[in-house]
Motif scaffolding. Structure first.
Motif, short mmCIF file in Angstrom:
data_model
loop_
_atom_site.label_atom_id
_atom_site.label_comp_id
_atom_site.label_asym_id
_atom_site.label_seq_id
_atom_site.Cartn_x
_atom_site.Cartn_y
_atom_site.Cartn_z
N GLY A 164 8.76 66.00 39.86
CA GLY A 164 9.05 66.73 38.63
C GLY A 164 8.52 68.15 38.67
N ALA A 165 7.29 68.29 39.19
CA ALA A 165 6.69 69.63 39.30
C ALA A 165 7.47 70.48 40.31
CB ALA A 165 5.23 69.52 39.71
N GLY A 166 7.94 69.87 41.38
CA GLY A 166 8.72 70.60 42.37
C GLY A 166 10.04 71.10 41.82
N PHE A 167 10.73 70.22 41.07
CA PHE A 167 11.99 70.63 40.45
C PHE A 167 11.74 71.66 39.36
CE2 PHE A 167 13.94 66.71 42.22
CZ PHE A 167 15.03 67.33 42.83
N ARG A 168 10.61 71.55 38.66
CA ARG A 168 10.25 72.53 37.64
C ARG A 168 10.11 73.91 38.28
NH1 ARG A 168 5.81 75.08 36.00
NH2 ARG A 168 5.59 75.63 33.81
N GLN A 169 9.42 73.96 39.42
CA GLN A 169 9.22 75.24 40.09
C GLN A 169 10.54 75.82 40.59
OE1 GLN A 169 6.21 76.87 40.17
NE2 GLN A 169 7.50 78.57 40.84
N MET A 170 11.41 74.97 41.14
CA MET A 170 12.73 75.45 41.56
C MET A 170 13.51 76.00 40.37
SD MET A 170 13.43 75.41 44.79
CE MET A 170 15.21 75.54 44.79
N PRO B 234 -1.48 71.45 38.21
CA PRO B 234 -0.60 70.67 39.08
C PRO B 234 0.88 70.98 38.89
CG PRO B 234 -1.37 69.31 37.27
CD PRO B 234 -2.08 70.64 37.16
N LYS B 235 1.22 71.84 37.90
CA LYS B 235 2.63 72.16 37.65
C LYS B 235 3.24 73.04 38.74
CE LYS B 235 1.82 74.13 33.79
NZ LYS B 235 1.80 74.78 32.49
N PHE B 236 2.41 73.80 39.43
CA PHE B 236 2.91 74.80 40.36
C PHE B 236 2.87 74.28 41.79
CE2 PHE B 236 1.19 77.05 36.69
CZ PHE B 236 2.33 77.71 36.27
N ILE B 237 4.00 73.77 42.24
CA ILE B 237 4.13 73.26 43.60
C ILE B 237 5.61 73.34 43.99
CG2 ILE B 237 4.46 70.87 42.87
CD1 ILE B 237 2.81 70.04 45.36
N GLY B 238 5.84 73.61 45.25
CA GLY B 238 7.21 73.67 45.74
C GLY B 238 7.84 72.29 45.82
N LEU B 239 9.15 72.26 45.86
CA LEU B 239 9.87 71.00 45.86
C LEU B 239 9.54 70.13 47.07
CD1 LEU B 239 11.90 69.18 44.47
CD2 LEU B 239 13.73 70.45 45.60
N VAL B 240 9.42 70.73 48.24
CA VAL B 240 9.10 69.97 49.45
C VAL B 240 7.74 69.30 49.32
CG1 VAL B 240 8.60 70.16 51.92
CG2 VAL B 240 10.58 71.33 50.96
N PHE B 241 6.73 70.07 48.89
CA PHE B 241 5.40 69.51 48.73
C PHE B 241 5.33 68.57 47.54
CE2 PHE B 241 4.60 73.16 51.42
CZ PHE B 241 3.77 72.61 52.38
N GLY B 242 6.17 68.81 46.53
CA GLY B 242 6.25 67.89 45.40
C GLY B 242 6.77 66.53 45.84
N LEU B 243 7.77 66.52 46.70
CA LEU B 243 8.29 65.26 47.25
C LEU B 243 7.22 64.57 48.10
CD1 LEU B 243 11.88 66.42 48.30
CD2 LEU B 243 11.30 64.82 46.46
N LYS B 244 6.50 65.35 48.87
CA LYS B 244 5.47 64.81 49.76
C LYS B 244 4.30 64.22 48.96
CE LYS B 244 2.03 66.39 52.96
NZ LYS B 244 1.25 67.56 53.20
#
Length: 152
Positions: free
Chosen positions: A67-73, A52-62
């Motif tokens: 946290g995972a989205g910001f981690r990926q960014m 679950p760590k690997f997700i884009g910020l937009v989909f992380g917000l959705k």
């Protein structure tokens, strides 16, 4: 990018005859940042499984995984900075090595005349298929006696 290159002060300082910075640097950085922004967890599963760590910020917000989205960014930004640093170090080493053998810069007199005149042709002649110097927009008296067959 060629329009921006002529208008943005920072880009004007980059001597990039072959547009490597535009083609690879800007496009690569933009692609990396957009991946960090728009990576869909359905697609990242292909590479990373159900992590679950690997997700884009937009989909992380959705999906509520901000946290995972910001981690990926952050990973994407770190990757871009690593590539920039690696390129600076390796390019500097290559230029220092070449400078030990030959000069990297033309003499001032040659710079005033221009690179086209020194080589007798327009290297990046966008108006023709490698037109020779005397037929270019610059013209040059010294090449009048050279026949077209000799120039080719």
């Amino acid at each position: 990018m060629m329009v921006l290159h002529k208008r943005i002060r920072f880009l004007k300082k980059i001597d990039d005859t072959l547009a490597i910075f535009h083609t690879h640097g800007v496009a690569g950085a933009l692609g990396g940042l957009l991946m960090g922004l728009l990576a869909d967890s359905k697609l990242t599963k292909l590479f990373f499984g159900d992590d679950p760590k690997f997700i884009g910020l937009v989909f992380g917000l959705k999906d509520g995984r901000v946290g995972a989205g910001f981690r990926q960014m952050g990973l994407q930004v770190v990757g871009i900075l690593f590539v920039v640093a690696l390129n600076v170090v390796v390019t500097t080493a290559i230029c220092v090595g070449i400078r030990m053998v030959v000069e990297l810069r033309l003499r001032e007199e040659e710079l005033v005349v221009g690179d086209d005149a020194i080589h007798g042709e327009d290297v990046y002649a966008v108006w023709g298929d490698g037109e020779t110097y005397e037929r270019s927009v610059h013209g040059h008296e010294g090449f009048d006696e050279v026949k077209d067959e000799e120039m080719m």
